[in-house]
Write an enzyme that holds these catalytic residues in place. Structure first.
Site, PDB file in Angstrom:
ATOM      1  N   HIS A   1      -5.984  24.181 -35.941  1.00 51.80           N
ATOM      2  CA  HIS A   1      -5.890  23.890 -34.566  1.00 51.80           C
ATOM      3  C   HIS A   1      -4.333  24.398 -34.015  1.00 51.80           C
ATOM      4  O   HIS A   1      -3.709  25.030 -34.310  1.00 51.80           O
ATOM      5  CB  HIS A   1      -5.491  22.227 -34.521  1.00 51.80           C
ATOM      6  CG  HIS A   1      -6.517  21.790 -35.368  1.00 51.80           C
ATOM      7  ND1 HIS A   1      -7.321  20.554 -34.111  1.00 51.80           N
ATOM      8  CD2 HIS A   1      -7.508  21.446 -35.997  1.00 51.80           C
ATOM      9  CE1 HIS A   1      -8.294  19.773 -34.456  1.00 51.80           C
ATOM     10  NE2 HIS A   1      -7.680  20.174 -36.092  1.00 51.80           N
TER      11      HIS A   1
ATOM     12  N   GLU B   1      -4.608  24.804 -31.086  1.00 53.80           N
ATOM     13  CA  GLU B   1      -2.594  23.938 -30.336  1.00 53.80           C
ATOM     14  C   GLU B   1      -2.210  22.977 -31.020  1.00 53.80           C
ATOM     15  O   GLU B   1      -1.332  22.828 -30.125  1.00 53.80           O
ATOM     16  CB  GLU B   1      -3.842  22.814 -28.937  1.00 53.80           C
ATOM     17  CG  GLU B   1      -4.596  21.463 -29.366  1.00 53.80           C
ATOM     18  CD  GLU B   1      -5.530  21.756 -31.157  1.00 53.80           C
ATOM     19  OE1 GLU B   1      -6.234  20.850 -31.371  1.00 53.80           O
ATOM     20  OE2 GLU B   1      -6.144  22.932 -31.060  1.00 53.80           O
TER      21      GLU B   1
ATOM     22  N   CYS C   1     -11.962  23.941 -35.349  1.00 56.42           N
ATOM     23  CA  CYS C   1     -12.302  23.133 -36.006  1.00 56.42           C
ATOM     24  C   CYS C   1     -13.878  22.883 -36.069  1.00 56.42           C
ATOM     25  O   CYS C   1     -14.347  23.186 -36.428  1.00 56.42           O
ATOM     26  CB  CYS C   1     -10.947  21.296 -35.332  1.00 56.42           C
ATOM     27  SG  CYS C   1     -11.543  20.660 -37.302  1.00 56.42           S
TER      28      CYS C   1
END
Length: 195
Positions: free
Chosen positions: A175, A177, A77
């Site tokens: 993202h 994750e 990001c």
């Protein structure tokens, strides 16, 4: 394997640590240059505003360390955006790893782009086993335009680079994750990369 997440005050660290733990590894949070240099893999996270994040990097001296790292480095990001030449957000000079400038989405679009969007034109070992047009989670108001270093593309009224790669440096606007099983596969692929 030693995995270091660069700690420079930009958020989003806990979810990355949990995702790495789910893959069976442990990550260390550090801003110690020797520890970062000694890592097998380095993750450069970021959530927040570009100029204040860059100020924190400058204060910690990490702005000279990061571009000279030799192991695989993954910017996520804002981390990816700070690895570019510069950003319109706060008129911020970046680390100059990726040869592209980060610009703001046009005012007619709803910003930030928040939620799930597709990635395609996948071109990197980072996307091994990942299908074209998988959905990833994004939250951002600024973007890197398509460029020769783009390894994934996303369309939000304009096509832009949702992932970048140059040598040992990788960046994702999305993202991983927070992107479910597909995102975890991308993180696993990063951890498998050879120098």
């Amino acid at each position: 394997m030693k995995i270091v997440i660069i700690n420079y005050g930009a958020g989003n660290i806990q979810s990355i640590m949990f995702a790495i733990e789910r893959l069976g590894f442990k990550a260390v949070l550090s801003n110690n240059p020797d520890e970062i240099k000694a890592a097998d893999k380095v993750i450069f996270p970021g959530v927040g505003e570009a100029s204040s994040a860059m100020k924190m990097l400058l204060e910690s001296g990490l702005e000279t360390l990061i571009p000279n790292l030799k192991q695989p480095v993954l910017g996520i990001c804002l981390g990816m955006q700070l690895m570019c030449n510069k950003s319109e957000e706060g008129n911020t000079k970046g680390l100059g790893i990726f040869d592209v400038d980060v610009i703001k989405f046009t005012p007619k679009l709803k910003v930030p782009q928040m939620g799930w969007n597709q990635i395609y034109n996948l071109k990197s070992p980072l996307f091994e086993g990942i299908n074209e047009n998988e959905y990833m989670y994004l939250v951002h108001s600024f973007y890197a335009p398509n460029c020769p270093e783009a390894i994934a593309t996303t369309d939000y009224d304009v096509e832009y680079a949702s992932a970048l790669q140059k040598h040992n440096f990788y960046g994702t606007q999305f993202h991983p994750e927070k992107s479910g099983d597909v995102g975890e596969q991308i993180l696993a692929n990063f951890l498998k990369l050879k120098d």
